[in-house]
Design a protein around this motif. Structure first.
Motif, PDB file in Angstrom:
ATOM      1  N   GLU A 105      36.994  31.546  45.080  1.00  0.00           N
ATOM      2  CA  GLU A 105      36.835  31.829  43.631  1.00  0.00           C
ATOM      3  C   GLU A 105      38.074  30.773  43.091  1.00  0.00           C
ATOM      4  O   GLU A 105      37.116  30.375  41.974  1.00  0.00           O
ATOM      5  CB  GLU A 105      37.219  33.298  43.325  1.00  0.00           C
ATOM      6  CG  GLU A 105      36.617  34.005  43.863  1.00  0.00           C
ATOM      7  CD  GLU A 105      35.200  33.975  43.174  1.00  0.00           C
ATOM      8  OE1 GLU A 105      34.896  33.445  42.441  1.00  0.00           O
ATOM      9  OE2 GLU A 105      34.182  35.093  44.257  1.00  0.00           O
ATOM     10  N   ALA A 106      38.972  30.570  43.608  1.00  0.00           N
ATOM     11  CA  ALA A 106      40.203  29.443  43.050  1.00  0.00           C
ATOM     12  C   ALA A 106      39.439  27.653  43.090  1.00  0.00           C
ATOM     13  O   ALA A 106      39.399  27.376  41.773  1.00  0.00           O
ATOM     14  CB  ALA A 106      41.241  29.355  43.389  1.00  0.00           C
ATOM     15  N   TYR A 107      38.967  27.575  43.665  1.00  0.00           N
ATOM     16  CA  TYR A 107      38.029  26.400  43.659  1.00  0.00           C
ATOM     17  C   TYR A 107      36.766  26.236  43.411  1.00  0.00           C
ATOM     18  O   TYR A 107      36.286  25.316  42.942  1.00  0.00           O
ATOM     19  CB  TYR A 107      37.621  25.973  45.769  1.00  0.00           C
ATOM     20  CG  TYR A 107      39.358  25.659  46.461  1.00  0.00           C
ATOM     21  CD1 TYR A 107      39.682  24.737  46.742  1.00  0.00           C
ATOM     22  CD2 TYR A 107      39.147  26.136  47.470  1.00  0.00           C
ATOM     23  CE1 TYR A 107      40.258  24.399  47.228  1.00  0.00           C
ATOM     24  CE2 TYR A 107      40.458  26.176  48.420  1.00  0.00           C
ATOM     25  CZ  TYR A 107      41.054  24.913  48.351  1.00  0.00           C
ATOM     26  OH  TYR A 107      42.157  24.690  48.386  1.00  0.00           O
ATOM     27  N   LEU A 108      36.564  26.735  43.565  1.00  0.00           N
ATOM     28  CA  LEU A 108      34.717  27.393  42.461  1.00  0.00           C
ATOM     29  C   LEU A 108      34.912  27.306  41.073  1.00  0.00           C
ATOM     30  O   LEU A 108      34.127  26.463  40.726  1.00  0.00           O
ATOM     31  CB  LEU A 108      34.434  28.737  42.713  1.00  0.00           C
ATOM     32  CG  LEU A 108      33.174  28.536  42.250  1.00  0.00           C
ATOM     33  CD1 LEU A 108      31.955  28.617  43.079  1.00  0.00           C
ATOM     34  CD2 LEU A 108      32.464  30.894  42.131  1.00  0.00           C
ATOM     35  N   ASN A 109      36.175  28.084  40.702  1.00  0.00           N
ATOM     36  CA  ASN A 109      36.039  27.838  38.869  1.00  0.00           C
ATOM     37  C   ASN A 109      36.945  26.739  39.322  1.00  0.00           C
ATOM     38  O   ASN A 109      36.427  25.791  37.812  1.00  0.00           O
ATOM     39  CB  ASN A 109      37.616  28.965  38.986  1.00  0.00           C
ATOM     40  CG  ASN A 109      36.843  30.630  38.661  1.00  0.00           C
ATOM     41  OD1 ASN A 109      35.321  30.317  39.021  1.00  0.00           O
ATOM     42  ND2 ASN A 109      37.476  31.546  39.193  1.00  0.00           N
ATOM     43  N   ARG A 110      38.179  26.094  39.870  1.00  0.00           N
ATOM     44  CA  ARG A 110      38.195  24.573  38.743  1.00  0.00           C
ATOM     45  C   ARG A 110      36.823  23.359  39.446  1.00  0.00           C
ATOM     46  O   ARG A 110      37.319  22.154  38.549  1.00  0.00           O
ATOM     47  CB  ARG A 110      39.059  24.180  40.527  1.00  0.00           C
ATOM     48  CG  ARG A 110      40.524  23.505  40.245  1.00  0.00           C
ATOM     49  CD  ARG A 110      41.435  22.502  40.743  1.00  0.00           C
ATOM     50  NE  ARG A 110      40.906  22.178  42.268  1.00  0.00           N
ATOM     51  CZ  ARG A 110      41.675  21.441  42.839  1.00  0.00           C
ATOM     52  NH1 ARG A 110      43.311  21.841  43.057  1.00  0.00           N
ATOM     53  NH2 ARG A 110      42.028  21.546  44.612  1.00  0.00           N
ATOM     54  N   GLY A 111      36.737  23.661  40.127  1.00  0.00           N
ATOM     55  CA  GLY A 111      35.342  22.348  40.185  1.00  0.00           C
ATOM     56  C   GLY A 111      34.302  23.097  38.764  1.00  0.00           C
ATOM     57  O   GLY A 111      33.904  21.987  38.433  1.00  0.00           O
ATOM     58  N   LEU A 112      34.214  23.975  38.332  1.00  0.00           N
ATOM     59  CA  LEU A 112      33.390  23.894  37.429  1.00  0.00           C
ATOM     60  C   LEU A 112      34.551  23.141  36.243  1.00  0.00           C
ATOM     61  O   LEU A 112      33.648  23.037  35.054  1.00  0.00           O
ATOM     62  CB  LEU A 112      33.395  25.753  36.459  1.00  0.00           C
ATOM     63  CG  LEU A 112      32.903  26.073  35.722  1.00  0.00           C
ATOM     64  CD1 LEU A 112      31.142  25.409  35.759  1.00  0.00           C
ATOM     65  CD2 LEU A 112      32.736  27.847  35.736  1.00  0.00           C
ATOM     66  N   ALA A 113      35.885  23.695  35.816  1.00  0.00           N
ATOM     67  CA  ALA A 113      36.276  23.405  35.113  1.00  0.00           C
ATOM     68  C   ALA A 113      36.197  22.094  35.030  1.00  0.00           C
ATOM     69  O   ALA A 113      36.078  20.993  34.160  1.00  0.00           O
ATOM     70  CB  ALA A 113      37.995  23.565  35.318  1.00  0.00           C
ATOM     71  N   HIS A 114      36.385  20.530  35.707  1.00  0.00           N
ATOM     72  CA  HIS A 114      36.472  19.612  36.320  1.00  0.00           C
ATOM     73  C   HIS A 114      35.029  19.346  35.480  1.00  0.00           C
ATOM     74  O   HIS A 114      34.778  18.012  35.040  1.00  0.00           O
ATOM     75  CB  HIS A 114      36.169  19.175  38.104  1.00  0.00           C
ATOM     76  CG  HIS A 114      36.971  18.739  38.420  1.00  0.00           C
ATOM     77  ND1 HIS A 114      39.003  18.569  37.900  1.00  0.00           N
ATOM     78  CD2 HIS A 114      38.232  19.612  39.643  1.00  0.00           C
ATOM     79  CE1 HIS A 114      40.142  18.352  38.379  1.00  0.00           C
ATOM     80  NE2 HIS A 114      39.401  19.104  39.531  1.00  0.00           N
TER      81      HIS A 114
END
Length: 307
Positions: A105-114
């Protein structure tokens, strides 16, 4: 009666009973310590209710008690995403990954933030890492597709949207509508208007209140020289989202092409007012230039007709 008033009465009653019974000893008072997990669960509940700022503050308390609480960082990132604080969202997800490198989830959410920051290459890297952990999660394919479209790689984006559609387990009409709409937009950028129209039609069938799908289909109609269809779709956009200035511009142009000059001028005037109110100075100036140009063309055409 207020909570404070009820508490006051309870103290009076307890005091009077003490005088009546005169116990030989006092009962022990049990104090339950609130844990980081308790704050975390409370934060999750606030997130579900849409209280994002309160949720962030509650996750702060969980992290104060447990500095390496990876999932608290990851979920706090969601709150920052909702509040459009993308820099802090990236920071939180990075911290979560430092403590738990397999946190999908952290990778998914950081990708969305980027992605929201416009850093599409970084978004794609994070979604690739997410897919390495969960190769069958449609969200990572969909989000990577959005980032690839942002980079201008619309063909690759379509492939990702296709994979997202095949990986969805629980069918949600609204979610499917989003994917079809975004895939249709990629087709439209690639000038595959027929495929784009099919996707926009599917999106509208699944979610009749999605003004974005009507807007995109209106653009596709415009490319097909179907100005009646464009007016129909941009009118739907305005019905669902009355302050959408660009929809007024596009409908005005379509009306002008159809010979409805008064309606066209009215739409462009309305669009300029919305752009000005929204502080979009460049769009406001361009709309006024377009309005002036069309008025001159109408005036010139009228003069020719008189002769």
């Amino acid at each position: 009666m207020s909570d404070l008033w009820r508490l006051f009465l309870s103290v009076i009653i307890a005091f009077s009973l003490t005088f009546l019974t005169l116990p030989a000893y006092s009962s022990p008072i049990l104090i339950t310590q609130i844990t980081a997990g308790d704050f975390f669960e409370l934060g999750v509940d606030k997130m579900r209710r849409g209280d994002y700022q309160e949720a962030i503050e509650t996750f702060n308390q969980a992290i104060e008690l447990e500095k390496n609480y990876a999932v608290a960082y990851s979920d706090r990132c969601l709150g920052y995403l909702q509040l459009q604080d993308y820099h802090q969202a990236v920071t939180d997800c990075t911290q979560a990954i430092n403590f738990a490198p397999d946190n999908f989830e952290a990778y998914l959410n950081r990708g969305l933030a980027h992605y929201r920051q416009g850093d599409y290459p970084a978004a794609i890297v994070d979604h690739n890492r997410a897919l390495a952990l969960k190769p069958y999660d449609f969200r990572a394919y969909y989000n990577r597709g959005l980032a690839r479209a942002g980079e201008g790689k619309d063909f690759e984006a379509i492939l990702d949207f296709n994979l997202a559609l095949t990986q969805i387990k629980r069918i949600s009409s609204l979610l499917l509508a989003d994917i079809y709409n975004d895939r249709g937009l990629a087709h439209l950028v690639l000038q595959n208007t027929q495929a784009a129209m099919l996707d926009f039609n599917l999106a509208i069938r699944l979610n009749a209140n999605d003004y974005r799908a009507y807007f995109n289909r209106g653009c596709a109609c415009g490319r097909n020289k179907d100005d009646f269809g464009a007016v129909r779709d941009f009118s739907q956009v305005i019905r669902l989202n009355p302050s959408n200035a660009q929809a007024y511009v596009n409908r005005g142009v379509a009306r002008y092409r159809l010979g409805y000059h008064q309606g066209a001028m009215s739409d462009l005037q309305k669009a300029s007012e919305y752009f000005e109110n929204q502080g979009k100075r460049v769009a406001y100036a361009k709309t006024l230039d377009l309005l002036k140009s069309l008025r001159q063309q109408i005036s010139f055409a009228t003069e020719i007709a008189l002769f």
